[in-house]
Design a protein around this motif. Structure first.
Motif, PDB file in Angstrom:
ATOM      1  N   LYS A  16       0.831  -1.209   0.000  1.00 14.73           N
ATOM      2  CA  LYS A  16       0.000   0.000   0.000  1.00 14.73           C
ATOM      3  C   LYS A  16       0.863   1.255   0.000  1.00 14.73           C
ATOM      4  O   LYS A  16       0.595   2.205  -0.741  1.00 14.73           O
ATOM      5  CB  LYS A  16      -0.948   0.006   1.199  1.00 14.73           C
ATOM      6  CG  LYS A  16      -1.852   1.246   1.235  1.00 14.73           C
ATOM      7  CD  LYS A  16      -2.778   1.248   2.416  1.00 14.73           C
ATOM      8  CE  LYS A  16      -3.699   2.442   2.493  1.00 14.73           C
ATOM      9  NZ  LYS A  16      -3.372   3.634   1.778  1.00 14.73           N
ATOM     10  N   HIS A  18       3.850   1.575  -1.178  1.00 17.40           N
ATOM     11  CA  HIS A  18       4.470   1.681  -2.506  1.00 17.40           C
ATOM     12  C   HIS A  18       3.471   2.234  -3.525  1.00 17.40           C
ATOM     13  O   HIS A  18       3.797   3.141  -4.299  1.00 17.40           O
ATOM     14  CB  HIS A  18       4.997   0.308  -2.937  1.00 17.40           C
ATOM     15  CG  HIS A  18       5.555   0.293  -4.311  1.00 17.40           C
ATOM     16  ND1 HIS A  18       6.751   0.894  -4.633  1.00 17.40           N
ATOM     17  CD2 HIS A  18       5.071  -0.229  -5.474  1.00 17.40           C
ATOM     18  CE1 HIS A  18       6.988   0.737  -5.928  1.00 17.40           C
ATOM     19  NE2 HIS A  18       5.976   0.064  -6.451  1.00 17.40           N
ATOM     20  N   VAL A  19       2.254   1.687  -3.525  1.00 15.28           N
ATOM     21  CA  VAL A  19       1.224   2.139  -4.471  1.00 15.28           C
ATOM     22  C   VAL A  19       0.855   3.596  -4.195  1.00 15.28           C
ATOM     23  O   VAL A  19       0.740   4.411  -5.120  1.00 15.28           O
ATOM     24  CB  VAL A  19      -0.021   1.227  -4.402  1.00 15.28           C
ATOM     25  CG1 VAL A  19      -1.178   1.827  -5.204  1.00 15.28           C
ATOM     26  CG2 VAL A  19       0.307  -0.169  -4.905  1.00 15.28           C
ATOM     27  N   ASP A  20       0.682   3.948  -2.930  1.00 17.85           N
ATOM     28  CA  ASP A  20       0.348   5.336  -2.570  1.00 17.85           C
ATOM     29  C   ASP A  20       1.426   6.304  -3.053  1.00 17.85           C
ATOM     30  O   ASP A  20       1.124   7.405  -3.524  1.00 17.85           O
ATOM     31  CB  ASP A  20       0.164   5.472  -1.059  1.00 17.85           C
ATOM     32  CG  ASP A  20      -1.121   4.820  -0.551  1.00 17.85           C
ATOM     33  OD1 ASP A  20      -1.969   4.470  -1.396  1.00 17.85           O
ATOM     34  OD2 ASP A  20      -1.268   4.657   0.674  1.00 17.85           O
ATOM     35  N   GLU A  21       2.681   5.892  -2.940  1.00 18.67           N
ATOM     36  CA  GLU A  21       3.795   6.729  -3.388  1.00 18.67           C
ATOM     37  C   GLU A  21       3.738   6.948  -4.901  1.00 18.67           C
ATOM     38  O   GLU A  21       3.935   8.063  -5.385  1.00 18.67           O
ATOM     39  CB  GLU A  21       5.120   6.064  -2.988  1.00 18.67           C
ATOM     40  CG  GLU A  21       6.350   6.875  -3.294  1.00 18.67           C
ATOM     41  CD  GLU A  21       7.627   6.157  -2.881  1.00 18.67           C
ATOM     42  OE1 GLU A  21       8.623   6.275  -3.622  1.00 18.67           O
ATOM     43  OE2 GLU A  21       7.630   5.472  -1.844  1.00 18.67           O
ATOM     44  N   LYS A  22       3.433   5.883  -5.645  1.00 18.18           N
ATOM     45  CA  LYS A  22       3.333   5.988  -7.110  1.00 18.18           C
ATOM     46  C   LYS A  22       2.158   6.886  -7.508  1.00 18.18           C
ATOM     47  O   LYS A  22       2.280   7.694  -8.427  1.00 18.18           O
ATOM     48  CB  LYS A  22       3.166   4.596  -7.734  1.00 18.18           C
ATOM     49  CG  LYS A  22       4.322   3.654  -7.527  1.00 18.18           C
ATOM     50  CD  LYS A  22       5.476   3.949  -8.422  1.00 18.18           C
ATOM     51  CE  LYS A  22       5.337   3.234  -9.724  1.00 18.18           C
ATOM     52  NZ  LYS A  22       6.486   3.462 -10.602  1.00 18.18           N
ATOM     53  N   VAL A  23       1.038   6.744  -6.821  1.00 23.95           N
ATOM     54  CA  VAL A  23      -0.141   7.568  -7.111  1.00 23.95           C
ATOM     55  C   VAL A  23       0.171   9.039  -6.853  1.00 23.95           C
ATOM     56  O   VAL A  23      -0.172   9.923  -7.646  1.00 23.95           O
ATOM     57  CB  VAL A  23      -1.358   7.092  -6.288  1.00 23.95           C
ATOM     58  CG1 VAL A  23      -2.505   8.094  -6.387  1.00 23.95           C
ATOM     59  CG2 VAL A  23      -1.817   5.717  -6.754  1.00 23.95           C
ATOM     60  N   ALA A  25       3.021  10.487  -6.983  1.00 21.47           N
ATOM     61  CA  ALA A  25       4.024  10.990  -7.928  1.00 21.47           C
ATOM     62  C   ALA A  25       3.444  11.231  -9.317  1.00 21.47           C
ATOM     63  O   ALA A  25       4.025  11.949 -10.136  1.00 21.47           O
ATOM     64  CB  ALA A  25       5.195  10.009  -8.020  1.00 21.47           C
ATOM     65  N   ALA A  26       2.284  10.632  -9.622  1.00 26.68           N
ATOM     66  CA  ALA A  26       1.661  10.773 -10.939  1.00 26.68           C
ATOM     67  C   ALA A  26       0.829  12.047 -10.968  1.00 26.68           C
ATOM     68  O   ALA A  26      -0.354  12.036 -10.641  1.00 26.68           O
ATOM     69  CB  ALA A  26       0.809   9.547 -11.249  1.00 26.68           C
ATOM     70  N   THR A  27       1.451  13.145 -11.374  1.00 30.26           N
ATOM     71  CA  THR A  27       0.783  14.455 -11.326  1.00 30.26           C
ATOM     72  C   THR A  27       0.454  15.011 -12.710  1.00 30.26           C
ATOM     73  O   THR A  27      -0.288  15.980 -12.815  1.00 30.26           O
ATOM     74  CB  THR A  27       1.671  15.464 -10.576  1.00 30.26           C
ATOM     75  OG1 THR A  27       2.935  15.559 -11.234  1.00 30.26           O
ATOM     76  CG2 THR A  27       1.876  15.043  -9.125  1.00 30.26           C
ATOM     77  N   THR A 176       2.591   3.796 -23.162  1.00 35.14           N
ATOM     78  CA  THR A 176       2.333   2.444 -22.665  1.00 35.14           C
ATOM     79  C   THR A 176       2.442   1.475 -23.837  1.00 35.14           C
ATOM     80  O   THR A 176       1.823   1.698 -24.876  1.00 35.14           O
ATOM     81  CB  THR A 176       0.920   2.344 -22.040  1.00 35.14           C
ATOM     82  OG1 THR A 176       0.836   3.262 -20.944  1.00 35.14           O
ATOM     83  CG2 THR A 176       0.632   0.939 -21.534  1.00 35.14           C
TER      84      THR A 176
END
Length: 199
Positions: A16, A18-23, A25-27, A176
């Motif tokens: 969680k 790790h996922v929260d950190e990625k979310v 960072a996606a700005t 992607t």
């Protein structure tokens, strides 16, 4: 709580975080270029799934079918009445059936004009260039023309390219890339394509 449950909870907490950190960072907000390629089944199906998703939110979508246009297409049949969907079909069918390079090139360029119009329209949220990789491979379209149209599209517009052997420049441009890998295909064992499953 058992040791296994404790380990599981710790593992999920790490995941969680790790996922929260990625979310977080996606700005960046912008349209995407997605490429669905590879020898496996499901490239066009994945594109139609994304078309369905976009239509579900009320977005305008354009689909250009370069190869399979004459075939039955269950997804197209189901969605074609949606007023937000526009489909343009090359209409010559598989190039190995026509075996007429001049006619195929003319048909490709005619439907490409529709693609260019969609790629320039800021009201079109998603454009699917289904099986365009073959048009590049056979020389019916040149990569510079396709690249320019994709690069110059409206900033909020997303594009999906499907087909085997995607051109390296499309792969480099893409946000992607998904490669469908064939492990086994029923057709290779003599099983006919099945309506509602394969098309």
């Amino acid at each position: 709580m058992s040791d296994r449950d404790t380990r599981h909870k710790q593992s999920m907490q790490k995941l969680k975080a790790h996922v929260d950190e990625k979310v977080a960072a996606a700005t960046e907000q912008r349209g995407l270029l997605l490429v669905f390629t590879g020898n496996g089944k499901g490239k066009t199906t994945a594109a139609w799934g994304t078309v369905t998703r976009a239509l579900g939110y009320g977005y305008r979508v354009g689909v250009i079918q370069f190869i399979k246009g004459q075939w039955e297409c269950g997804e197209r049949e189901r969605l074609v009445e949606d007023p937000n969907l526009e489909v343009a079909i090359m209409g010559t069918g598989f190039t190995w059936e026509t075996q007429n390079r001049e006619a195929d090139t003319a048909a490709c360029r005619e439907v490409w004009a529709e693609a260019e119009r969609m790629l320039a329209d800021p009201d079109v949220y998603l454009v699917v260039l289904d099986e365009i990789t073959y048009m590049l491979k056979f020389g019916y379209l040149d990569i510079d023309t396709v690249r320019r149209a994709i690069e110059n599209r409206p900033a909020e517009q997303s594009v999906i390219v499907t087909g085997r052997n995607a051109h390296r420049e499309l792969l480099e441009m893409a946000d992607t890339v998904t490669e469908m890998q064939e492990v086994r295909h029923a057709f290779n064992a003599g099983v006919q394509a099945r309506r509602g499953i394969d098309y």
